[in-house]
Enzyme design. Structure first.
Site, PDB file in Angstrom:
ATOM      1  CB  THR A 161     -57.584 -21.419  37.820  1.00 33.42           C
ATOM      2  OG1 THR A 161     -57.040 -21.118  37.895  1.00 33.42           O
ATOM      3  CG2 THR A 161     -58.000 -22.787  39.562  1.00 33.42           C
ATOM      4  CE1 TYR A 191     -48.719 -15.779  39.756  1.00 30.95           C
ATOM      5  CE2 TYR A 191     -46.838 -17.506  39.676  1.00 30.95           C
ATOM      6  CZ  TYR A 191     -48.341 -16.922  40.128  1.00 30.95           C
ATOM      7  OH  TYR A 191     -49.320 -18.139  40.743  1.00 30.95           O
ATOM      8  CG  ASP A 203     -57.388  -2.915  38.525  1.00 33.54           C
ATOM      9  OD1 ASP A 203     -56.688  -3.148  39.475  1.00 33.54           O
ATOM     10  OD2 ASP A 203     -57.893  -2.156  37.951  1.00 33.54           O
TER      11      ASP A 203
HETATM   12  P1  NAI Z   1     -58.379 -16.838  37.694  1.00 33.15           P
HETATM   13  O1  NAI Z   1     -57.420 -16.609  36.628  1.00 33.15           O
HETATM   14  O2  NAI Z   1     -59.080 -18.558  37.743  1.00 33.15           O
HETATM   15  O3  NAI Z   1     -58.869 -15.918  39.194  1.00 33.15           O
HETATM   16  C1  NAI Z   1     -58.043 -14.990  39.598  1.00 33.15           C
HETATM   17  C2  NAI Z   1     -58.924 -14.049  39.208  1.00 33.15           C
HETATM   18  O4  NAI Z   1     -58.453 -12.360  40.007  1.00 33.15           O
HETATM   19  C3  NAI Z   1     -59.620 -13.436  37.682  1.00 33.15           C
HETATM   20  O5  NAI Z   1     -61.512 -13.186  38.515  1.00 33.15           O
HETATM   21  C4  NAI Z   1     -59.079 -12.341  37.618  1.00 33.15           C
HETATM   22  O6  NAI Z   1     -60.378 -11.227  36.964  1.00 33.15           O
HETATM   23  C5  NAI Z   1     -59.167 -11.328  38.755  1.00 33.15           C
HETATM   24  N1  NAI Z   1     -58.248 -10.746  38.692  1.00 33.15           N
HETATM   25  C6  NAI Z   1     -57.091 -10.381  37.607  1.00 33.15           C
HETATM   26  N2  NAI Z   1     -56.573  -9.102  37.701  1.00 33.15           N
HETATM   27  C7  NAI Z   1     -57.111  -8.392  38.662  1.00 33.15           C
HETATM   28  C8  NAI Z   1     -57.239  -7.157  38.871  1.00 33.15           C
HETATM   29  N3  NAI Z   1     -55.797  -6.037  38.888  1.00 33.15           N
HETATM   30  N4  NAI Z   1     -58.033  -6.771  40.407  1.00 33.15           N
HETATM   31  C9  NAI Z   1     -58.456  -7.492  40.263  1.00 33.15           C
HETATM   32  N5  NAI Z   1     -58.729  -8.995  40.388  1.00 33.15           N
HETATM   33  C10 NAI Z   1     -58.106  -9.261  39.433  1.00 33.15           C
HETATM   34  O7  NAI Z   1     -56.572 -17.979  38.445  1.00 33.15           O
HETATM   35  P2  NAI Z   1     -56.647 -18.342  39.718  1.00 33.15           P
HETATM   36  O8  NAI Z   1     -55.291 -19.917  39.332  1.00 33.15           O
HETATM   37  O9  NAI Z   1     -57.974 -18.893  40.855  1.00 33.15           O
HETATM   38  O10 NAI Z   1     -55.349 -17.573  40.517  1.00 33.15           O
HETATM   39  C11 NAI Z   1     -55.834 -16.906  41.745  1.00 33.15           C
HETATM   40  C12 NAI Z   1     -54.111 -16.512  42.028  1.00 33.15           C
HETATM   41  O11 NAI Z   1     -53.550 -18.064  43.220  1.00 33.15           O
HETATM   42  C13 NAI Z   1     -53.602 -15.701  41.853  1.00 33.15           C
HETATM   43  O12 NAI Z   1     -53.058 -14.877  42.826  1.00 33.15           O
HETATM   44  C14 NAI Z   1     -52.667 -16.816  41.175  1.00 33.15           C
HETATM   45  O13 NAI Z   1     -51.106 -16.318  40.883  1.00 33.15           O
HETATM   46  C15 NAI Z   1     -52.512 -17.791  42.976  1.00 33.15           C
HETATM   47  N6  NAI Z   1     -51.631 -19.621  41.591  1.00 33.15           N
HETATM   48  C16 NAI Z   1     -52.579 -19.893  41.299  1.00 33.15           C
HETATM   49  C17 NAI Z   1     -52.151 -21.496  40.633  1.00 33.15           C
HETATM   50  C18 NAI Z   1     -52.460 -21.935  39.863  1.00 33.15           C
HETATM   51  O14 NAI Z   1     -52.606 -23.110  40.084  1.00 33.15           O
HETATM   52  N7  NAI Z   1     -54.012 -21.470  39.044  1.00 33.15           N
HETATM   53  C19 NAI Z   1     -51.173 -21.841  41.560  1.00 33.15           C
HETATM   54  C20 NAI Z   1     -49.853 -20.820  42.149  1.00 33.15           C
HETATM   55  C21 NAI Z   1     -51.276 -19.841  42.835  1.00 33.15           C
END
Ligand code: NAI
Length: 251
Positions: A176, A141, A55
């Site tokens: 995602t 954010y 975490d």
């Molecule tokens: P996602 O929700 O598919 O994956 C995020 C992962 O982070 C999940 O597996 C979740 O369990 C994990 N997570 C959440 N809180 C956590 C914690 N406290 N400790 C450890 N793991 C934790 O989301 P996605 O889209 O793959 O996002 C990945 C990164 O990309 C994030 O930082 C997000 O802000 C960033 N991002 C995503 C965009 C999008 O359009 N999907 C656009 C810009 C940035």
């Protein structure tokens, strides 16, 4: 075999990054707050891949995770979430949760990665288009991701003497689980895409390929950089998320 720790690696962009790094020959450790999903992702990768529950908001958890895996060549931090709301309405708890996961989590990862990544290694943080482009209704954010971009620059300065590089990728809209909800807001996806010159949302692998590049010896002279990956959306304007959500709420 060079070890790569992918935090937030159980889903979306992190999972795609874990796959790319595995294919590039790294021993991948998938870390996520969702330990079961991390385990599943590691099993699907196969080989010497492993999983840990971690975490990013809890320093004991971050420290134990890094201690457990030992020397690392690559660390990728993809953990993130977004809790939207107009500033005048945003619950303090929602602000704190967003900043805790996105910004304080990045600090804790950089702190411990800085101690465990070996010389010549690479740390990659996932920031966002919202780190440079404001979105109404996305104050927590946007502020957190802008902070991530600056932390990456400071970390790049501090870790350079050890030969460790630190860079960021800044994705725009990527399909995602994090963004699945926008499909329920009429017109929002369309407004995103109207403001994206290349005219499509990204795939997790669009981001993972650049993460793999930043992890590789093809980028050995890059540090303190942030790479925009958004189909050109940073050249135009961010959609009116708040207006669209309010219109939905008002029926
Ligand atoms: P996602 O929700 O598919 O994956 C995020 C992962 O982070 C999940 O597996 C979740 O369990 C994990 N997570 C959440 N809180 C956590 C914690 N406290 N400790 C450890 N793991 C934790 O989301 P996605 O889209 O793959 O996002 C990945 C990164 O990309 C994030 O930082 C997000 O802000 C960033 N991002 C995503 C965009 C999008 O359009 N999907 C656009 C810009 C940035």
């Amino acid at each position: 075999m060079r070890a790569a720790l992918v935090i937030g690696g159980a889903s979306g962009i992190g999972r795609a990054a874990a796959t790319r790094l595995h294919e590039a020959g790294h021993r991948v450790i998938v870390a996520d707050i969702n330990g079961d999903a991390a385990q599943l992702a590691a099993e699907e990768l196969g080989g010497e891949s492993a999983a840990i529950r971690l975490d990013v908001t809890d320093e004991d958890s971050v420290a134990a995770g890094f201690e457990g895996v030992g020397d690392l060549a690559v660390v990728v931090n993809c953990a993130g979430l977004s809790m939207p709301g107009a500033l005048v309405d945003l619950e303090l708890d929602h602000w704190r949760t967003t900043v805790d996961v996105c910004l304080t989590g990045t600090f804790l990862v950089l702190k411990h990665a800085g101690r465990h990544v070996v010389g010549g290694g690479s740390i990659i943080c996932v920031a966002s288009l919202n780190g440079r482009q404001p979105g109404a209704g996305m104050g927590a954010y946007c502020a957190a991701k802008a902070g991530v971009l600056m932390l990456v620059e400071v970390a790049a300065l501090e870790l350079a003497e050890r030969g460790v590089r630190v860079n960021a990728v800044s994705p725009g809209l990527v399909d995602t689980p994090l963004t699945a909800g926008i499909a329920y807001v009429p017109g929002l996806t369309e407004e995103y895409l109207d403001n994206t010159p290349l005219g499509r949302a990204g795939t997790p692998d669009d981001i993972a390929q650049t993460i793999a590049f930043l992890a590789s010896d093809a980028s050995t002279w890059m540090t303190g950089a942030a790479i925009d990956l958004n189909g050109g959306a940073h050249l135009q304007r961010y959609p009116d998320v708040l207006g669209k959500v309010r219109a939905l709420a008002e029926g």
